[in-house]
Design a protein around this motif. Structure first.
Motif, PDB file in Angstrom:
ATOM      1  N   THR A  18       5.783  -2.675   9.322  1.00 44.79           N
ATOM      2  CA  THR A  18       5.942  -1.323   8.391  1.00 44.79           C
ATOM      3  C   THR A  18       6.441  -1.624   6.925  1.00 44.79           C
ATOM      4  O   THR A  18       5.650  -0.852   6.102  1.00 44.79           O
ATOM      5  N   GLU A  19       7.085  -2.699   6.649  1.00 42.70           N
ATOM      6  CA  GLU A  19       7.362  -3.107   5.399  1.00 42.70           C
ATOM      7  C   GLU A  19       6.293  -3.511   4.630  1.00 42.70           C
ATOM      8  O   GLU A  19       5.871  -3.208   3.675  1.00 42.70           O
ATOM      9  N   MET A  20       5.362  -4.203   5.343  1.00 42.54           N
ATOM     10  CA  MET A  20       4.328  -4.775   4.828  1.00 42.54           C
ATOM     11  C   MET A  20       3.275  -3.632   4.437  1.00 42.54           C
ATOM     12  O   MET A  20       2.549  -3.740   3.495  1.00 42.54           O
ATOM     13  N   VAL A  21       3.181  -2.724   5.128  1.00 41.57           N
ATOM     14  CA  VAL A  21       2.306  -1.613   5.008  1.00 41.57           C
ATOM     15  C   VAL A  21       2.758  -0.676   3.836  1.00 41.57           C
ATOM     16  O   VAL A  21       1.894  -0.377   2.903  1.00 41.57           O
ATOM     17  N   ARG A  22       3.880  -0.607   3.770  1.00 41.84           N
ATOM     18  CA  ARG A  22       4.753  -0.124   2.823  1.00 41.84           C
ATOM     19  C   ARG A  22       4.144  -0.513   1.050  1.00 41.84           C
ATOM     20  O   ARG A  22       3.899  -0.101   0.332  1.00 41.84           O
ATOM     21  N   GLN A  23       4.285  -2.105   1.241  1.00 43.75           N
ATOM     22  CA  GLN A  23       4.101  -2.689  -0.010  1.00 43.75           C
ATOM     23  C   GLN A  23       2.736  -2.671  -0.147  1.00 43.75           C
ATOM     24  O   GLN A  23       2.316  -2.519  -1.406  1.00 43.75           O
ATOM     25  N   ILE A  24       1.607  -2.830   0.717  1.00 44.63           N
ATOM     26  CA  ILE A  24       0.327  -2.303   0.619  1.00 44.63           C
ATOM     27  C   ILE A  24      -0.002  -1.113  -0.340  1.00 44.63           C
ATOM     28  O   ILE A  24      -0.708  -1.087  -1.054  1.00 44.63           O
ATOM     29  N   ALA A  26       2.148   0.711  -1.985  1.00 41.84           N
ATOM     30  CA  ALA A  26       2.723   0.715  -3.308  1.00 41.84           C
ATOM     31  C   ALA A  26       1.657  -0.005  -4.114  1.00 41.84           C
ATOM     32  O   ALA A  26       1.505   0.396  -5.557  1.00 41.84           O
ATOM     33  N   VAL A  27       1.057  -1.251  -3.896  1.00 45.72           N
ATOM     34  CA  VAL A  27      -0.108  -1.919  -4.763  1.00 45.72           C
ATOM     35  C   VAL A  27      -1.081  -0.897  -4.970  1.00 45.72           C
ATOM     36  O   VAL A  27      -1.572  -1.041  -5.872  1.00 45.72           O
ATOM     37  N   ILE A  33      -3.136   4.302 -10.490  1.00 41.94           N
ATOM     38  CA  ILE A  33      -2.444   4.883 -11.720  1.00 41.94           C
ATOM     39  C   ILE A  33      -3.104   4.034 -12.952  1.00 41.94           C
ATOM     40  O   ILE A  33      -3.295   4.465 -13.982  1.00 41.94           O
ATOM     41  N   LEU A  34      -2.874   2.571 -12.734  1.00 41.93           N
ATOM     42  CA  LEU A  34      -3.599   1.771 -13.850  1.00 41.93           C
ATOM     43  C   LEU A  34      -4.910   2.163 -14.309  1.00 41.93           C
ATOM     44  O   LEU A  34      -5.165   2.067 -15.300  1.00 41.93           O
TER      45      LEU A  34
END
Length: 103
Positions: A18-24, A26-27, A33-34
Motif C-alpha cells: 500500500t505504501e509503495m502504491v502511494r509513492q508511485i 505521488a511520483v 504537474i511538471l
C-alpha cells in the motif's frame, strides 16, 4: 508457523504494498504537474542568417571563381589574337600567290 504469524506477515506485506502504491501515485502526480508547467518547445527552429565561417567560405569561392574567370578571359583573348594574326598572315600569303599567278 501458526496462523497468527502468517496473518501478521501478510498484513505487513499488504502495508508495504500500500505504501509503495502511494509513492508511485505521488511520483506520477508530480510528473503530470511538471509536464503541465513546462512550455512545449517549438517543433522546428530555423536559424536566421549565416555564420562567419559560411561567409568566409562563400568569399573564398567567389575569389577562386573570379581568378579562374580572369584566366579564362586571358586565354580567350590570346586565342582570338592568334587567330587574327594567322588570318592576316594567310591573307597576305594568298595575295602573294594571286599576284604571282597573274604575271
Amino acid at each position: 508457523m501458526s496462523e497468527l504469524e502468517k496473518a501478521a506477515r501478510d498484513a505487513v506485506e499488504a502495508a508495504d504494498n500500500t505504501e509503495m502504491v502511494r509513492q508511485i501515485a505521488a511520483v506520477l502526480a508530480a510528473q503530470q504537474i511538471l509536464a503541465q508547467q513546462q512550455p512545449q518547445a517549438p517543433a522546428c527552429q530555423h536559424r536566421h542568417g549565416r555564420s562567419s565561417a559560411e561567409w568566409l567560405g562563400i568569399g573564398a569561392a567567389v575569389c577562386v571563381g573570379g581568378v579562374g574567370l580572369a584566366f579564362a578571359s586571358i586565354a580567350i583573348a590570346i586565342g582570338a589574337l592568334s587567330v587574327a594574326v594567322l588570318a592576316l598572315v594567310v591573307r597576305s600569303m594568298w595575295a602573294d600567290v594571286q599576284r604571282k599567278g597573274r604575271r
